[in-house]
Design an enzyme around this catalytic site. Structure first.
Site, PDB file in Angstrom:
ATOM      1  N   ASP A 338       0.810  -1.213   0.000  1.00 13.10           N
ATOM      2  CA  ASP A 338       0.000   0.000   0.000  1.00 13.10           C
ATOM      3  C   ASP A 338       0.846   1.267   0.000  1.00 13.10           C
ATOM      4  O   ASP A 338       0.473   2.270  -0.620  1.00 13.10           O
ATOM      5  CB  ASP A 338      -0.930  -0.007   1.226  1.00 13.10           C
ATOM      6  CG  ASP A 338      -2.067   0.988   1.100  1.00 13.10           C
ATOM      7  OD1 ASP A 338      -2.609   1.122  -0.015  1.00 13.10           O
ATOM      8  OD2 ASP A 338      -2.414   1.626   2.108  1.00 13.10           O
ATOM      9  N   HIS A 343       4.702   4.568  -3.041  1.00 12.09           N
ATOM     10  CA  HIS A 343       4.979   5.941  -2.599  1.00 12.09           C
ATOM     11  C   HIS A 343       6.437   6.145  -2.174  1.00 12.09           C
ATOM     12  O   HIS A 343       7.150   6.993  -2.706  1.00 12.09           O
ATOM     13  CB  HIS A 343       4.086   6.310  -1.413  1.00 12.09           C
ATOM     14  CG  HIS A 343       2.617   6.283  -1.716  1.00 12.09           C
ATOM     15  ND1 HIS A 343       2.113   6.452  -2.982  1.00 12.09           N
ATOM     16  CD2 HIS A 343       1.537   6.117  -0.904  1.00 12.09           C
ATOM     17  CE1 HIS A 343       0.793   6.388  -2.940  1.00 12.09           C
ATOM     18  NE2 HIS A 343       0.424   6.182  -1.694  1.00 12.09           N
TER      19      HIS A 343
END
Length: 597
Positions: A338, A343
């Protein structure tokens, strides 16, 4: 040989024309006329734009070409190009289209697929309104919501209106602007796997586009298991025939290397790479955008950006809430997929890359790929995983991860992970890049912390006692919230004695700039409309990122390694501190100075 006309917008400051997206042809070459223009930011470029002629070789390689086209040309098959699927274009047709483009008579149709979902309501529609409010969208544009829910245009507008806000620093004509924007929003209900329903959407789009050159952007705000159904139907039934067609794909891009590669293969059955915009909203954040500016335009930093002066780099992401409301979804992915694999790894690649030869998208993405491919394989002993448990604080009881009814009671999905990564190249050899990401922690923050080496033979080391870390310079780039860049330095406290203090040279964005910082989705949507791919993820970047994390994820899942439990609202598992100590590092976000900055 085939003719195709592509309107190729350029972002402000970007180089001339984007590459025309053309499917490699097995036989005769194709001629592509690429016009370099633009919307919003690039109006000046549009005014000065000109047509250029390229030859597209059988393998898709273009070269300038002298051509005097006087004949009607018809391709044996319709190549898949970014501007749709032309079947036959005469020279007169082309000249008519040239006139339309030169007059700026074009339109953009933005279709938000999954318009009834939270992401569309909370992020995409507000970002599109913000762009409209700032006059960044083209003169002619239409927004369509597409989902399975039954809804009228009025109901969509009512839903969207509840989430729209005007700039804090610029409120004039706010209600008037909202009304104008909502008039451009429409809704079409349909199934995600129905070509017929997308054909109906196409008819509605054409009614609004009229005789203008139509450019179409599809935002897939839907679960990844239906990406391919939508792309297939949109490509076959709702592509533009005389402008460009682009698709924004939201993460997750698969669960591992195999599923990611399968998704990419599926997308490329109907699209070429230049039509696919894989969005990672963290790359659109202001401080991430500023990272390369900070490094490459300041002489004080560039010489220090290597193993000679940097002791370690920390990439930290923490949230002060759990998985409330999305535990079932989260349990299928976990914190590594996630947050870390996309990211934080993308930020690491931007931070560590070599100087690109230009600011063009391909040059920057090439350097990022080199970093990812240079990384040492992740070892299980260099990773710590955790999962938050219930905790009572201040009389309030906070639930544990497995207390969520949508999460299996025996789940070993990590809600926290820390890892030590290494880059095997001359610049970064031996420097630990420490990543940490977690939910239900003591604070909400995302930042990059660069800890420099100790000063050799420091004359003042006695003033700091045995804690040499107190004497270490540290550069902190706080991505969110309360954006800031500050450098920790040592200085003398005023007075007759020799007492040293650690202070911050601080660039606090809220204090320095009165303008409100745009949301990341605003920047990325504008870039997609303008064809700027710098902040979007290329397929080989995605492959390299998954290659790094897939072996680790498989080992964790196959062995069902139990995560270390940590209390809701704490600083995370104790194991993360041991991991940092293993490489003689202390997490920078745990020091007292962290809260003074």
């Amino acid at each position: 040989m085939a003719l195709s006309c592509m309107r190729c917008p350029a972002a402000a400051g970007a180089a001339s024309a984007r590459r025309a997206a053309a499917q490699p042809l097995a036989t005769a070459a194709a001629v592509s006329f690429a016009r370099c223009g633009g919307f919003g930011r690039s109006a000046a470029a549009a005014a000065a734009a000109c047509w250029r002629i390229y030859a597209i070789a059988p393998h898709g390689v273009k070269a300038p070409m002298d051509a005097d086209v006087k004949h009607v040309v018809t391709p044996p098959t319709s190549p898949k190009v970014e501007n749709g699927s032309p079947s036959e274009i005469t020279l007169d047709d082309f000249e008519d289209l040239s006139t339309l483009c030169k007059n700026g008579d074009s339109t953009v149709s933005i279709t938000v697929v999954g318009a009834s979902g939270d992401l569309a309501k909370k992020k995409i529609f507000p970002a599109l309104f913000a762009l409209y409010y700032e006059d960044c969208l083209p003169k002619h544009f239409t927004i369509f919501g597409y989902a399975r829910s039954k809804m009228t245009d009025a109901e969509l507008r009512n839903m969207v209106s509840k989430t729209l806000t005007c700039r804090i620093d610029k409120r004039e004509n706010c209600s008037e602007k909202m009304e104008e924007f909502l008039k451009r929003c429409f809704y079409h209900s349909g199934q995600y796997d129905s070509e017929e329903h997308f054909l109906d959407l196409d008819k509605k789009l054409k009614q609004h586009e009229g005789s203008r050159v139509s450019n179409r952007l599809f935002y897939l705000s839907i679960p990844p298991n239906i990406f391919l159904d939508v792309v297939k139907c949109a490509s076959k039934s709702a592509s533009s025939v005389n402008g460009w067609t682009r698709v924004i794909v939201e993460k997750p891009f698969g669960r591992d290397s195999e599923s990611s590669a399968a998704l990419t293969r599926g997308l490329k059955q109907y699209l070429v790479e230049d039509q696919i915009f894989r969005i990672d909203h963290y790359l659109g954040k202001e401080l991430v955008e500023n990272l390369s500016v900070l490094r490459f335009s300041n002489l004080v930093f560039e010489p220090l950006w290597s193993r000679q002066y940097i002791r370690n780099v920390q990439l930290i992401f923490s949230e002060d809430f759990g998985t409330e409301g999305r535990g079932g979804y989260f349990d299928g992915y976990g914190i590594i997929r996630d947050i870390m694999q996309n990211h934080l790894l993308q930020i690491l690649a931007l931070f560590a890359m070599e100087t690109p030869i230009s600011l063009e998208a391909e040059d920057i993405r090439n350097e990022k790929v080199k970093v990812l491919r240079s990384m040492k394989p992740l070892q299980l002993e260099d990773v710590v995983i955790g999962q938050y448990k219930s905790h009572t604080k201040g009389g309030t009881a906070y639930p544990g991860y497995t207390d969520d009814k949508t999460v299996p009671k025996d789940s070993v999905t990590p809600t926290f992970a820390a890892a030590a990564l290494f880059i095997n190249n001359a610049r970064w050899d031996g420097v630990p890049f420490l990543m940490k990401a977690g939910k239900a922690l003591h604070t909400k923050r995302a930042e990059i912390r660069v800890q420099f080496r100790h000063v050799p033979g420091n004359l003042y080391k006695g003033s700091f006692g045995t804690d040499l870390d107190r004497a270490t310079n540290e550069l902190v780039i706080r991505v969110q919230p309360d954006e800031a860049i500050y450098l920790k330095i040592n200085n003398k406290i005023p007075g007759l004695g020799m007492r040293l203090d650690r202070s911050n040279l601080n660039l606090h964005y809220a204090a320095r700039y009165s303008k409100e910082i745009p949301d990341a989705y605003e920047r990325l949507l504008l870039d997609a409309i303008e064809g700027e791919r710098r902040l979007f993820i290329r397929s080989d970047e995605l492959d390299a990122a998954w290659s790094l994390f897939t072996p680790l994820l498989k080992e964790l899942e196959e062995k069902r390694i139990a995560p270390e439990l940590y209390p809701y609202g704490s600083r995370g598992p104790v194991g993360a501190h041991y991991l940092a100590a293993k490489y003689n590092v202390r997490w920078g976000d745990l020091s007292a100075e962290h809260y003074k900055a």
